[in-house]
Scaffold this motif. Structure first.
Motif, PDB file in Angstrom:
ATOM      1  N   PRO A   1      69.802  -4.987-129.080  1.00 57.88           N
ATOM      2  CA  PRO A   1      69.664  -4.307-127.784  1.00 57.88           C
ATOM      3  C   PRO A   1      68.390  -4.689-127.046  1.00 57.88           C
ATOM      4  O   PRO A   1      68.386  -4.748-125.815  1.00 57.88           O
ATOM      5  CB  PRO A   1      69.660  -2.820-128.160  1.00 57.88           C
ATOM      6  N   CYS A   2      67.303  -4.963-127.778  1.00 61.21           N
ATOM      7  CA  CYS A   2      66.042  -5.331-127.110  1.00 61.21           C
ATOM      8  C   CYS A   2      66.203  -6.642-126.348  1.00 61.21           C
ATOM      9  O   CYS A   2      65.783  -6.766-125.192  1.00 61.21           O
ATOM     10  CB  CYS A   2      64.915  -5.452-128.128  1.00 61.21           C
ATOM     11  N   TYR A   3      66.807  -7.619-126.991  1.00 57.57           N
ATOM     12  CA  TYR A   3      67.048  -8.901-126.329  1.00 57.57           C
ATOM     13  C   TYR A   3      68.137  -8.749-125.271  1.00 57.57           C
ATOM     14  O   TYR A   3      68.050  -9.324-124.179  1.00 57.57           O
ATOM     15  CB  TYR A   3      67.464  -9.939-127.359  1.00 57.57           C
ATOM     16  N   GLY A   4      69.153  -7.957-125.596  1.00 56.46           N
ATOM     17  CA  GLY A   4      70.266  -7.771-124.670  1.00 56.46           C
ATOM     18  C   GLY A   4      69.858  -7.068-123.391  1.00 56.46           C
ATOM     19  O   GLY A   4      70.361  -7.397-122.304  1.00 56.46           O
ATOM     20  N   ILE A   5      68.945  -6.107-123.488  1.00 56.30           N
ATOM     21  CA  ILE A   5      68.484  -5.393-122.291  1.00 56.30           C
ATOM     22  C   ILE A   5      67.782  -6.353-121.341  1.00 56.30           C
ATOM     23  O   ILE A   5      68.006  -6.320-120.122  1.00 56.30           O
ATOM     24  CB  ILE A   5      67.546  -4.231-122.687  1.00 56.30           C
ATOM     25  N   PHE A   6      66.950  -7.239-121.884  1.00 55.35           N
ATOM     26  CA  PHE A   6      66.252  -8.199-121.024  1.00 55.35           C
ATOM     27  C   PHE A   6      67.247  -9.176-120.404  1.00 55.35           C
ATOM     28  O   PHE A   6      67.130  -9.532-119.227  1.00 55.35           O
ATOM     29  CB  PHE A   6      65.187  -8.957-121.818  1.00 55.35           C
ATOM     30  N   ALA A   7      68.219  -9.605-121.201  1.00 53.44           N
ATOM     31  CA  ALA A   7      69.247 -10.502-120.667  1.00 53.44           C
ATOM     32  C   ALA A   7      70.046  -9.806-119.568  1.00 53.44           C
ATOM     33  O   ALA A   7      70.424 -10.422-118.561  1.00 53.44           O
ATOM     34  CB  ALA A   7      70.170 -10.964-121.791  1.00 53.44           C
ATOM     35  N   LEU A   8      70.311  -8.515-119.752  1.00 48.57           N
ATOM     36  CA  LEU A   8      71.045  -7.748-118.741  1.00 48.57           C
ATOM     37  C   LEU A   8      70.244  -7.641-117.452  1.00 48.57           C
ATOM     38  O   LEU A   8      70.808  -7.736-116.349  1.00 48.57           O
ATOM     39  CB  LEU A   8      71.363  -6.356-119.290  1.00 48.57           C
ATOM     40  N   ILE A   9      68.945  -7.448-117.579  1.00 45.11           N
ATOM     41  CA  ILE A   9      68.086  -7.382-116.385  1.00 45.11           C
ATOM     42  C   ILE A   9      68.198  -8.671-115.580  1.00 45.11           C
ATOM     43  O   ILE A   9      68.303  -8.656-114.346  1.00 45.11           O
ATOM     44  CB  ILE A   9      66.624  -7.121-116.796  1.00 45.11           C
ATOM     45  N   ILE A  10      68.209  -9.804-116.279  1.00 45.01           N
ATOM     46  CA  ILE A  10      68.312 -11.089-115.600  1.00 45.01           C
ATOM     47  C   ILE A  10      69.689 -11.258-114.971  1.00 45.01           C
ATOM     48  O   ILE A  10      69.821 -11.760-113.847  1.00 45.01           O
ATOM     49  CB  ILE A  10      68.007 -12.236-116.583  1.00 45.01           C
ATOM     50  N   ARG A  11      70.743 -10.825-115.666  1.00 47.51           N
ATOM     51  CA  ARG A  11      72.088 -10.892-115.087  1.00 47.51           C
ATOM     52  C   ARG A  11      72.177 -10.043-113.817  1.00 47.51           C
ATOM     53  O   ARG A  11      72.789 -10.453-112.814  1.00 47.51           O
ATOM     54  CB  ARG A  11      73.113 -10.406-116.112  1.00 47.51           C
TER      55      ARG A  11
END
Length: 324
Positions: free
Chosen positions: A296-306
């Motif tokens: 989730p930590c990596y996924g949240i940052f990736a989601l922010i970029i998306r």
């Protein structure tokens, strides 16, 4: 207060073997992912001949350019230099006040990594601004198509843009080794900062600190400023964020854990984080739980970029630079 970590009984037990197995599996999995997407990558010449880009492809200008044509890259350079200076000042002040022992903590490892990230980013921005025009002129002499400059793009029509999109993708210069190193460090830092700050503010500070523990300026800065600067750079830059590079983030944490194991096998000292203590019967659960938090930590940052790509590409379709 804690068990003697230098004795064989501390290590030769089911708790350590379960944790070691979990670390080994994640390390092997991360290495396989890196080999699949990075190690087996075709050569640059072969990619150009086939006119295809891999999921990890990075173009040279993406390391220093901004996401919107209306924002000059100088602003990104200024932000990166400012962030680098502040980060260096904070980590230096922390080391002078608390001593070199601060690098015993994952927080300082990550903060140092973010500092290195902005140092690389500043260097690439300076290089891009100083040599970008020289490269455009050289490519023009060779007859190679290069994306137009900011002033030239103002008069380009939508039809012209769409017809040149495919050509532009394959005519741009791919990044050199330093550009890829920066992207990897940036993505590793993004995940590590999210993990560090979330674990501190959601687990350590409310539940695992003593009653007399009090926050100070440096503690708050170590667990907030790095995230603020990374998010600021993310808003301005046009870097891609390949999901497979979570493998580097995982390896970064694995290296820290192995480092702690080696230190404690040699010297019986306190653990920097209570959940790393292998004497607890809940140690495997702690290791597994914190390991899962990487997703989730990596996924949240990736989601922010998306979300950034989604919003900017629709709000500013004419000025948005980033490729999907």
């Amino acid at each position: 207060m804690t068990a003697d970590t230098t004795t064989l009984s501390y290590w030769l037990n089911w708790r350590f073997f379960l944790c070691a197995l979990w670390i080994l599996v994640t390390m092997v999995t991360a290495s396989i992912i890196i080999w699949k997407f990075e190690g087996s990558r075709k050569s640059e010449s072969a990619r150009r001949e086939n006119q295809q880009e891999t999921v990890g492809t990075l173009y040279e200008d993406e390391a220093w350019n901004t996401c919107l044509k209306g924002i000059h890259p100088t602003w990104l350079l200024a932000f990166r230099v400012f962030a680098f200076v502040v980060l260096v000042a904070l980590i230096t002040a922390n080391a002078l006040i608390s001593g070199g022992g601060i690098f015993y903590f994952y927080t300082q490892w990550t903060f140092t990594l973010v500092t290195v990230c902005f140092g690389l980013a500043s260097s690439l921005s300076i290089y891009g601004l100083c040599h970008g025009r020289d490269h455009r002129q050289l490519d023009a002499e060779r007859g190679t198509y290069v994306p137009p400059t900011l002033s030239e793009t103002a008069d380009i029509s939508d039809v012209s843009k769409s017809s040149n999109t495919h050509e532009e993708r394959h005519a741009r210069r791919t990044a050199g080794a330093l550009g890829y190193v920066f992207q990897i460090v940036f993505q590793t830092s993004a995940g590590a900062v999210m993990l560090t700050d979330s674990v501190f503010w959601l687990i350590i500070y409310p539940f695992l600190t003593s009653a007399d523990f009090s926050l100070n300026f440096l503690i708050v800065s170590m667990h907030s400023v790095n995230a603020v600067f990374l998010l600021g750079d993310t808003i301005l830059n046009c870097l891609r964020f390949p999901l497979f590079r979570i493998a580097y983030f995982i390896l970064w944490t694995v290296i820290f854990v192995i480092f702690q194991w080696i230190v404690h096998a040699c010297v019986s000292i306190w653990w920097p984080y209570p959940f790393l203590d292998l004497s607890s019967p809940f140690a495997p659960l702690w290791y597994f739980g914190v390991g899962l938090m990487h997703l989730p930590c990596y996924g949240i940052f990736a989601l922010i970029i998306r979300l950034k790509h989604f919003w900017l590409s629709r709000s500013f379709p004419e000025a948005y630079r980033c490729l999907k």
